[in-house]
Design an enzyme around this catalytic site. Structure first.
Site, PDB file in Angstrom:
ATOM      1  CE  LYS A 184       7.337  -1.801 -18.273  1.00 43.60           C
ATOM      2  NZ  LYS A 184       6.526  -1.196 -17.240  1.00 43.60           N
ATOM      3  CD  GLU A 220      -1.625   0.582 -14.944  1.00 40.95           C
ATOM      4  OE1 GLU A 220      -1.015  -0.515 -14.554  1.00 40.95           O
ATOM      5  OE2 GLU A 220      -1.698   0.639 -16.297  1.00 40.95           O
TER       6      GLU A 220
HETATM    7  N1  PLP Z   1       1.653  -0.961 -14.748  1.00 49.00           N
HETATM    8  C1  PLP Z   1       2.355  -0.213 -15.115  1.00 49.00           C
HETATM    9  C2  PLP Z   1       2.013   1.025 -15.604  1.00 49.00           C
HETATM   10  C3  PLP Z   1       3.825  -0.551 -15.183  1.00 49.00           C
HETATM   11  O1  PLP Z   1       4.759   0.288 -15.445  1.00 49.00           O
HETATM   12  C4  PLP Z   1       4.286  -1.740 -14.587  1.00 49.00           C
HETATM   13  C5  PLP Z   1       5.519  -2.060 -14.528  1.00 49.00           C
HETATM   14  O2  PLP Z   1       6.063  -2.930 -15.393  1.00 49.00           O
HETATM   15  C6  PLP Z   1       3.202  -2.498 -14.030  1.00 49.00           C
HETATM   16  C7  PLP Z   1       1.982  -2.225 -13.902  1.00 49.00           C
HETATM   17  C8  PLP Z   1       3.374  -4.017 -13.561  1.00 49.00           C
HETATM   18  O3  PLP Z   1       3.786  -5.088 -14.576  1.00 49.00           O
HETATM   19  P1  PLP Z   1       4.769  -6.188 -13.995  1.00 49.00           P
HETATM   20  O4  PLP Z   1       4.056  -6.944 -12.807  1.00 49.00           O
HETATM   21  O5  PLP Z   1       4.687  -6.837 -15.351  1.00 49.00           O
HETATM   22  O6  PLP Z   1       6.211  -5.393 -13.904  1.00 49.00           O
HETATM   23  C1  COI Z   2       8.679  -2.313 -13.666  1.00 46.69           C
HETATM   24  O1  COI Z   2       8.084  -2.588 -12.670  1.00 46.69           O
HETATM   25  O2  COI Z   2       9.149  -3.001 -14.332  1.00 46.69           O
HETATM   26  C2  COI Z   2       8.343  -0.808 -14.252  1.00 46.69           C
HETATM   27  O3  COI Z   2       8.754  -0.799 -15.441  1.00 46.69           O
HETATM   28  C3  COI Z   2       7.765   0.195 -13.710  1.00 46.69           C
HETATM   29  C4  COI Z   2       8.699   1.462 -13.375  1.00 46.69           C
HETATM   30  C5  COI Z   2       7.791   2.345 -12.786  1.00 46.69           C
HETATM   31  C6  COI Z   2       9.915   1.234 -13.003  1.00 46.69           C
END
Ligand code: PLP
Ligand code: COI
Length: 341
Positions: A184, A220
């Site tokens: 991230k 994604e």
């Molecule tokens: N993919 C991306 C590129 C993201 O920024 C996020 C957000 O966090 C996700 C997937 C979903 O991840 P999570 O379910 O851990 O929030």
């Molecule tokens: C999240 O879901 O926490 C993210 O970081 C995604 C972002 C596009 C807000």
């Protein structure tokens, strides 16, 4: 404790500053203890590593008010672990995982007035992040860092809440093979800004990125993983080493298998097979589960049988079960829910 006077049901996914945030600095090879501050503004050198070479990473998780009035958060240990992975890949010092979880507790407790009430449709978004703060002019990692967590009440990520969205297949890539797509890093999101602005200009809600090497497989979107439902009720989610390992997606896979008795496939998904799925959704902390009604590939439309009005029936079941666990009206698997207050 009196809640802030916020129109919880009508807020979007924006930044509403709150009273307290957590800050810890890293200097001379060690993290200071850190603590809460009301100072939302950061002052640093013009030559900071983050400003010159984008040395920064972040996390996102949420706190919820449960039906019985507790404030909880969802699997913060996985965010702590993923942030540690991001830091290692970006040559940043890891903020200790137990301290990460403790700092989340501290910030949420200090901002209870901003945690949206149960049933309001809003939640408290928690944003941990870290950046290189000292002057760096040759291309190398910084020596000093700041770790912060702020919180902000949020509503749905996509306008319209549970209404299906329309996405397009992007001509831009968000990640490179062997790059940083699986962590991230702020830079991944900088990469996606032109693509998202262009998507919006053309009437699409988001971009579907394909694998950057062959452009034949689904990866994604800019901020969420994909879930697909087959016509015979299986959950299929794309596997790739250049997508972010979504905590929501991993949780949905477990929920599908153990709560809903579904078969689950985590595998490469070719774009060519997308037209055969019955339902499609985006999943993530911000997105929760947002249904996708239509995918447009250079003028060619894939319209899912679930349509543009409602979430598909299986997506709905997954949504209700996941949010039921998060909001405390369904029993959670061991260790998923951390009670903060
Ligand atoms: N993919 C991306 C590129 C993201 O920024 C996020 C957000 O966090 C996700 C997937 C979903 O991840 P999570 O379910 O851990 O929030
Ligand atoms: C999240 O879901 O926490 C993210 O970081 C995604 C972002 C596009 C807000």
């Amino acid at each position: 404790m009196e809640k802030k006077n916020i129109d919880w049901g009508n807020i979007g996914f924006g930044y509403i500053p709150t009273e307290a945030r957590f800050v810890a600095n890293y200097k001379d090879g060690a993290w200071e203890e850190g603590g809460l501050t009301d100072e939302a503004t950061i002052t640093m050198t013009e030559c900071a590593g983050v400003l010159q070479y984008a040395q920064t990473c972040f996390e996102g998780l949420k706190a919820y008010t449960t039906e019985d009035g507790k404030v909880v958060c969802f699997r913060p240990d996985l965010n702590a672990a993923r942030m540690a992975d991001s830091c290692r890949r970006l040559e940043m010092p890891v903020f200790p995982e137990e301290k990460f979880i403790d700092a989340v507790d501290q910030v949420v407790k200090a901002n209870l007035a901003y945690v949206p009430p149960f049933g309001s449709g809003a939640t408290l978004y928690i944003r941990p992040f870290m950046f290189g703060s000292n002057a760096v002019i040759g291309v190398k990692p910084a020596d000093e860092y700041q770790f912060r967590i702020f919180v902000t009440p949020v509503g749905p990520y996509f306008k319209g809440g549970a209404k299906p969205i329309t996405i397009r297949v992007s001509d831009f890539d968000r990640a490179a093979p062997h790059g940083t797509g699986h962590i991230k890093a702020g830079l991944n999101y900088a990469m996606s800004l032109h693509a998202i602005v262009d998507a919006h200009k053309n009437g699409f809600d988001e971009n579907m990125y394909l694998d950057p090497r062959t452009r034949t497989k689904v990866e994604e979107t800019g901020g969420a993983n994909f879930i697909f439902i087959t016509k015979d009720n299986k959950l299929v989610t794309p596997k790739s080493n250049s997508i972010l390992p979504s905590i929501t997606r991993r949780s949905i896979m477990y929920v599908a298998e153990h709560y809903l008795n579904m078969e689950v496939e985590h595998r490469e998904v070719y774009f060519d097979e997308v037209k055969d799925f019955a339902e499609c959704g985006l999943c993530g902390t911000a997105a929760v589960i947002s249904p996708v009604g239509k995918i447009v590939d250079h003028g060619k439309e894939i319209c899912f049988p679930s349509g543009m009005e409602e979430m598909g029936p299986v997506t709905r079941k997954l949504y209700d079960t996941l949010t039921g666990i998060q909001m405390g009206h369904l029993e959670a698997p061991e260790g998923w829910i951390r009670v903060i207050a």
